[in-house]
Write a protein that holds these residues in place. Sequence first.
Motif, PDB file in Angstrom:
ATOM      1  N   ASP A  38     -38.316 -13.856   7.063  1.00 30.16           N
ATOM      2  CA  ASP A  38     -36.910 -14.171   6.861  1.00 30.16           C
ATOM      3  C   ASP A  38     -36.020 -13.066   7.431  1.00 30.16           C
ATOM      4  OD1 ASP A  38     -34.825 -15.854   5.819  1.00 30.16           O
ATOM      5  OD2 ASP A  38     -34.539 -14.349   4.251  1.00 30.16           O
ATOM      6  N   SER A  39     -36.432 -11.823   7.251  1.00 25.40           N
ATOM      7  CA  SER A  39     -35.614 -10.720   7.782  1.00 25.40           C
ATOM      8  C   SER A  39     -35.607 -10.715   9.311  1.00 25.40           C
ATOM      9  CB  SER A  39     -36.067  -9.368   7.229  1.00 25.40           C
ATOM     10  OG  SER A  39     -37.371  -9.069   7.628  1.00 25.40           O
ATOM     11  N   HIS A  40     -36.726 -11.104   9.934  1.00 24.69           N
ATOM     12  CA  HIS A  40     -36.744 -11.222  11.396  1.00 24.69           C
ATOM     13  C   HIS A  40     -35.736 -12.276  11.857  1.00 24.69           C
ATOM     14  CE1 HIS A  40     -41.136  -9.730  11.371  1.00 24.69           C
ATOM     15  NE2 HIS A  40     -40.372  -8.760  11.849  1.00 24.69           N
ATOM     16  N   VAL A  41     -35.741 -13.429  11.185  1.00 19.35           N
ATOM     17  CA  VAL A  41     -34.825 -14.512  11.552  1.00 19.35           C
ATOM     18  C   VAL A  41     -33.378 -14.046  11.417  1.00 19.35           C
ATOM     19  CG1 VAL A  41     -34.024 -16.831  10.929  1.00 19.35           C
ATOM     20  CG2 VAL A  41     -36.482 -16.343  10.983  1.00 19.35           C
ATOM     21  N   GLN A  42     -33.065 -13.362  10.331  1.00 19.64           N
ATOM     22  CA  GLN A  42     -31.706 -12.865  10.120  1.00 19.64           C
ATOM     23  C   GLN A  42     -31.325 -11.843  11.185  1.00 19.64           C
ATOM     24  OE1 GLN A  42     -29.706 -14.395   8.055  1.00 19.64           O
ATOM     25  NE2 GLN A  42     -31.468 -15.644   7.523  1.00 19.64           N
ATOM     26  N   GLU A  43     -32.274 -10.966  11.527  1.00 18.35           N
ATOM     27  CA  GLU A  43     -32.012  -9.945  12.548  1.00 18.35           C
ATOM     28  C   GLU A  43     -31.740 -10.597  13.907  1.00 18.35           C
ATOM     29  OE1 GLU A  43     -33.968  -5.735  14.100  1.00 18.35           O
ATOM     30  OE2 GLU A  43     -35.145  -7.061  12.817  1.00 18.35           O
ATOM     31  N   ILE A  44     -32.522 -11.616  14.242  1.00 15.75           N
ATOM     32  CA  ILE A  44     -32.331 -12.323  15.515  1.00 15.75           C
ATOM     33  C   ILE A  44     -30.979 -13.041  15.515  1.00 15.75           C
ATOM     34  CG2 ILE A  44     -33.157 -14.266  16.926  1.00 15.75           C
ATOM     35  CD1 ILE A  44     -36.037 -13.417  15.965  1.00 15.75           C
ATOM     36  N   LYS A  45     -30.684 -13.744  14.437  1.00 18.28           N
ATOM     37  CA  LYS A  45     -29.424 -14.502  14.365  1.00 18.28           C
ATOM     38  C   LYS A  45     -28.193 -13.610  14.358  1.00 18.28           C
ATOM     39  CE  LYS A  45     -30.975 -18.769  12.214  1.00 18.28           C
ATOM     40  NZ  LYS A  45     -30.795 -19.668  11.065  1.00 18.28           N
ATOM     41  N   SER A  46     -28.351 -12.363  13.956  1.00 16.43           N
ATOM     42  CA  SER A  46     -27.206 -11.451  13.895  1.00 16.43           C
ATOM     43  C   SER A  46     -26.793 -10.926  15.272  1.00 16.43           C
ATOM     44  CB  SER A  46     -27.511 -10.271  12.970  1.00 16.43           C
ATOM     45  OG  SER A  46     -28.423  -9.381  13.583  1.00 16.43           O
ATOM     46  N   GLN A  47     -27.617 -11.153  16.271  1.00 19.71           N
ATOM     47  CA  GLN A  47     -27.282 -10.694  17.622  1.00 19.71           C
ATOM     48  C   GLN A  47     -26.091 -11.501  18.156  1.00 19.71           C
ATOM     49  OE1 GLN A  47     -28.853  -7.901  18.907  1.00 19.71           O
ATOM     50  NE2 GLN A  47     -29.687  -7.976  16.833  1.00 19.71           N
ATOM     51  N   THR A  48     -25.269 -10.865  18.988  1.00 20.94           N
ATOM     52  CA  THR A  48     -23.994 -11.453  19.377  1.00 20.94           C
ATOM     53  C   THR A  48     -24.062 -12.494  20.491  1.00 20.94           C
ATOM     54  OG1 THR A  48     -23.633  -9.558  20.828  1.00 20.94           O
ATOM     55  CG2 THR A  48     -22.648  -9.466  18.623  1.00 20.94           C
ATOM     56  N   THR A  49     -25.110 -12.480  21.315  1.00 21.05           N
ATOM     57  CA  THR A  49     -25.218 -13.461  22.402  1.00 21.05           C
ATOM     58  C   THR A  49     -26.594 -14.114  22.370  1.00 21.05           C
ATOM     59  OG1 THR A  49     -26.119 -11.916  24.044  1.00 21.05           O
ATOM     60  CG2 THR A  49     -23.703 -12.054  23.880  1.00 21.05           C
ATOM     61  N   THR A  50     -26.711 -15.249  23.039  1.00 25.76           N
ATOM     62  CA  THR A  50     -28.010 -15.926  23.085  1.00 25.76           C
ATOM     63  C   THR A  50     -29.043 -15.070  23.810  1.00 25.76           C
ATOM     64  OG1 THR A  50     -27.344 -17.150  25.067  1.00 25.76           O
ATOM     65  CG2 THR A  50     -27.059 -18.256  22.966  1.00 25.76           C
ATOM     66  N   GLN A  51     -28.625 -14.349  24.844  1.00 25.21           N
ATOM     67  CA  GLN A  51     -29.570 -13.477  25.560  1.00 25.21           C
ATOM     68  C   GLN A  51     -30.066 -12.352  24.662  1.00 25.21           C
ATOM     69  OE1 GLN A  51     -27.477 -12.441  29.203  1.00 25.21           O
ATOM     70  NE2 GLN A  51     -28.621 -14.014  30.318  1.00 25.21           N
ATOM     71  N   ARG A  52     -29.173 -11.775  23.872  1.00 30.03           N
ATOM     72  CA  ARG A  52     -29.589 -10.704  22.952  1.00 30.03           C
ATOM     73  C   ARG A  52     -30.526 -11.246  21.868  1.00 30.03           C
ATOM     74  NH1 ARG A  52     -26.436  -5.755  22.852  1.00 30.03           N
ATOM     75  NH2 ARG A  52     -24.840  -5.867  24.454  1.00 30.03           N
ATOM     76  N   ARG A  53     -30.288 -12.473  21.421  1.00 32.58           N
ATOM     77  CA  ARG A  53     -31.182 -13.083  20.436  1.00 32.58           C
ATOM     78  C   ARG A  53     -32.582 -13.261  21.029  1.00 32.58           C
ATOM     79  NH1 ARG A  53     -26.207 -15.145  18.624  1.00 32.58           N
ATOM     80  NH2 ARG A  53     -26.069 -16.935  20.014  1.00 32.58           N
ATOM     81  N   THR A  54     -32.634 -13.714  22.276  1.00 34.91           N
ATOM     82  CA  THR A  54     -33.943 -13.872  22.929  1.00 34.91           C
ATOM     83  C   THR A  54     -34.616 -12.520  23.123  1.00 34.91           C
ATOM     84  OG1 THR A  54     -33.150 -15.863  24.056  1.00 34.91           O
ATOM     85  CG2 THR A  54     -35.140 -14.840  24.931  1.00 34.91           C
ATOM     86  N   MET A  55     -33.854 -11.510  23.531  1.00 30.70           N
ATOM     87  CA  MET A  55     -34.429 -10.167  23.693  1.00 30.70           C
ATOM     88  C   MET A  55     -34.981  -9.639  22.374  1.00 30.70           C
ATOM     89  SD  MET A  55     -32.123  -7.977  26.307  1.00 30.70           S
ATOM     90  CE  MET A  55     -30.931  -8.889  27.261  1.00 30.70           C
ATOM     91  N   LEU A  57     -36.108 -11.398  19.861  1.00 33.97           N
ATOM     92  CA  LEU A  57     -37.356 -12.114  19.595  1.00 33.97           C
ATOM     93  C   LEU A  57     -38.482 -11.535  20.441  1.00 33.97           C
ATOM     94  CD1 LEU A  57     -39.014 -14.419  18.339  1.00 33.97           C
ATOM     95  CD2 LEU A  57     -38.273 -15.842  20.261  1.00 33.97           C
ATOM     96  N   LEU A  58     -38.226 -11.251  21.708  1.00 33.57           N
ATOM     97  CA  LEU A  58     -39.255 -10.694  22.586  1.00 33.57           C
ATOM     98  C   LEU A  58     -39.652  -9.283  22.166  1.00 33.57           C
ATOM     99  CD1 LEU A  58     -37.989 -12.008  26.046  1.00 33.57           C
ATOM    100  CD2 LEU A  58     -39.889 -12.891  24.659  1.00 33.57           C
ATOM    101  N   ASP A  59     -38.761  -8.564  21.493  1.00 28.05           N
ATOM    102  CA  ASP A  59     -39.116  -7.245  20.946  1.00 28.05           C
ATOM    103  C   ASP A  59     -40.019  -7.388  19.721  1.00 28.05           C
ATOM    104  OD1 ASP A  59     -37.603  -5.946  22.860  1.00 28.05           O
ATOM    105  OD2 ASP A  59     -35.851  -5.673  21.558  1.00 28.05           O
ATOM    106  N   ILE A  60     -39.764  -8.414  18.915  1.00 32.17           N
ATOM    107  CA  ILE A  60     -40.500  -8.599  17.660  1.00 32.17           C
ATOM    108  C   ILE A  60     -41.878  -9.230  17.890  1.00 32.17           C
ATOM    109  CG2 ILE A  60     -40.498  -9.883  15.471  1.00 32.17           C
ATOM    110  CD1 ILE A  60     -37.392  -9.583  15.507  1.00 32.17           C
ATOM    111  N   LEU A  61     -41.958 -10.222  18.767  1.00 31.26           N
ATOM    112  CA  LEU A  61     -43.201 -10.994  18.943  1.00 31.26           C
ATOM    113  C   LEU A  61     -44.469 -10.153  19.144  1.00 31.26           C
ATOM    114  CD1 LEU A  61     -42.436 -14.161  21.102  1.00 31.26           C
ATOM    115  CD2 LEU A  61     -43.326 -14.069  18.779  1.00 31.26           C
ATOM    116  N   PRO A  62     -44.453  -9.137  20.017  1.00 22.75           N
ATOM    117  CA  PRO A  62     -45.696  -8.384  20.243  1.00 22.75           C
ATOM    118  C   PRO A  62     -46.251  -7.676  19.008  1.00 22.75           C
ATOM    119  CG  PRO A  62     -44.137  -7.975  22.008  1.00 22.75           C
ATOM    120  CD  PRO A  62     -43.401  -8.731  20.938  1.00 22.75           C
ATOM    121  N   THR A  63     -45.429  -7.529  17.979  1.00 22.57           N
ATOM    122  CA  THR A  63     -45.864  -6.821  16.773  1.00 22.57           C
ATOM    123  C   THR A  63     -46.366  -7.778  15.693  1.00 22.57           C
ATOM    124  OG1 THR A  63     -43.696  -6.887  15.672  1.00 22.57           O
ATOM    125  CG2 THR A  63     -44.090  -5.078  17.218  1.00 22.57           C
TER     126      THR A  63
END
Length: 104
Positions: A38-55, A57-63
């Motif tokens: 849930d905290s990952h989802v909130q962190e992703i959604k808090s990003q200001t642009t769609t590109q930042r949200r994707t970035m 997610l790409l930072d979180i996924l490998p972990t």
Amino acid sequence: MDARDKQLLRSLRLELCTEVLVDGVVIQYLYQEGILTDSHVQEIKSQTTTQRRTMMLLDILPTRGPKAFDAFLDSLQEFPWVKDKLMVKRKEMTVQDPAGKARI
């Protein structure tokens, strides 16, 4: 996530940021499958642009463990061309190691 998949995500990072919108099905599917918390989802959604949200997610996924990459592929239902590209590149990386020699 194995090193090959991490490298694949890193090498296609900018391309993925322009082609994938993670706001809808992608993050919800990954949350449903237990890849994101849930905290990952909130962190992703808090990003200001769609590109930042994707970035983000790409930072979180490998972990997120060995199933994260396959779950990410499964989440790309709305982006079949991206899924196909990732699968082709992944297969190419399986055939060759970083030194360019065929694996046995």
